[in-house]
Design an enzyme around this catalytic site. Structure first.
Site, short mmCIF file in Angstrom:
data_model
loop_
_atom_site.label_atom_id
_atom_site.label_comp_id
_atom_site.label_asym_id
_atom_site.label_seq_id
_atom_site.Cartn_x
_atom_site.Cartn_y
_atom_site.Cartn_z
CG ASP A 47 -10.89 -33.06 -38.24
OD1 ASP A 47 -11.69 -32.10 -38.17
OD2 ASP A 47 -10.16 -33.26 -39.23
CB SER A 48 -13.47 -29.37 -34.39
OG SER A 48 -14.63 -30.16 -34.17
CG ASP A 86 -14.52 -34.42 -39.54
OD1 ASP A 86 -15.01 -34.43 -40.68
OD2 ASP A 86 -14.36 -33.39 -38.87
CE LYS A 116 -17.28 -32.66 -41.50
NZ LYS A 116 -15.93 -32.12 -41.80
CD GLU A 118 -11.12 -30.91 -43.64
OE1 GLU A 118 -10.11 -30.38 -44.14
OE2 GLU A 118 -11.40 -30.82 -42.43
CD GLU A 185 -14.76 -24.82 -41.75
OE1 GLU A 185 -14.81 -26.06 -41.85
OE2 GLU A 185 -14.18 -24.22 -40.82
#
Ligand code: KIV
Length: 299
Positions: A47-48, A86, A116, A118, A185
């Protein structure tokens, strides 16, 4: 290099067998094809993309449809690398059901082989449910970009001992819930090492030191194309940003001078006469011109 498709179980096995996992982000087919050809093990449609593709200040506005759109482009061009997507902000946090629906859509319409997400202990139930549904999950703990406001900015996590204990417990909870790998991270190197030695799934670091079982970087960062932000953990393996600016300057100069296009980059003149047909010969068409669509000198 063995060019068999890399799968989630194959990556999990790398914890014991090695070699270290080399992961990069990708957002389009051309970049994915090049990174795959270069031997990247995992391509993450992160999602960057909100920041490096859309120019946003953070990842929060990225939508499920956008991730799936970029996922299809990356999956189409990838032969060997494992393709992970993401889960966007608020596509899974709300409930386990929502997480299942979102991840299902990512596998059905985004071309992804894994998702993925978070978060740590609070998300363990979500991970367990996804894994039970047959969806491989990569975890992500430490600095969580989707929690940028809660963290008060993009800040290194786990510096104080109590906080380090929390990040370690988060990683353990996600590993115990069945994730096949986990991104660490923005944490100190010694914590990266402690977590790597304490859990049975591969750790993939970004700003988490050299002891991790693999590393990940954003593709525009490692290629030197995103100079507005250069955190300490980023290494430029090329300076494509500077090369693109120089190439653009040359192009602009040649277009203005009239030296581009030259005859070498132009189609020939229309033949004066069509070839005679009276022998019964059929007109022969040349092979299609290379490029993105049919191009022909015929009118
Ligand atoms: O969104 C992303 O690109 C990521 C990586 C930096 C791990 O989450």
């Amino acid at each position: 290099m063995n060019d068999a498709k890399i799968t989630a179980p194959a990556l999990l096995a790398r914890k014991k067998s090695g070699p270290k996992i080399a992961m990069l982000t990708a957002y389009d087919a051309t970049m994915a094809r090049l990174l795959d050809e270069g031997g990247a093990d995992v391509l993450l449609v992160g999602d960057s993309l909100g920041m490096v593709v859309q120019g946003l200040p953070n990842t929060l506005p990225v939508t499920l449809d956008e991730i799936c759109y970029h996922g299809r482009a990356v999956a189409r061009a990838t032969r060997r690398a494992h393709v992970v997507g993401d889960m966007p902000f608020m596509s899974y946090q709300v409930s386990v059901e929502r997480a299942l629906e979102s991840a299902g859509q990512m596998l059905k319409t985004g071309g992804f082989e894994a998702v993925k997400l978070e978060g740590g202990q609070a998300l363990a139930g979500h991970v367990r449910a996804l894994v039970s549904a047959g969806i491989p999950v990569m975890g992500h703990v430490g600095l969580l970009p989707q929690s940028v406001h809660a963290m008060g900015g993009f800040r290194v996590q786990g510096k104080a001992e109590a906080d380090a204990g929390r990040v370690l417990a988060d990683a353990r909870a996600i590993a115990d819930a069945g994730a096949y790998a986990i991104v660490l991270e923005g944490i100190p190197s010694d914590l990266g090492q402690r977590i790597t030695e304490s859990i049975s799934i591969p750790t993939i670091g970004i700003g988490a030191g050299p002891a991790c079982d693999g590393q990940v970087l954003v593709c525009y960062d490692f290629l030197g194309m995103y100079p507005s932000l250069k955190p300490k953990f980023v290494k430029h393996f090329a300076e494509l940003g500077a090369q693109i600016v120089t190439a653009t300057q040359s192009y602009v100069a040649e277009v203005r001078a009239g030296s581009f296009p030259s005859a070498a980059h132009s189609f020939g003149a229309q033949p004066k006469k069509d070839p005679p047909l009276e022998t019964g010969a059929k007109p022969v068409l040349g092979p299609p011109a290379p490029g993105y669509g049919p191009a022909s000198e015929e009118p």
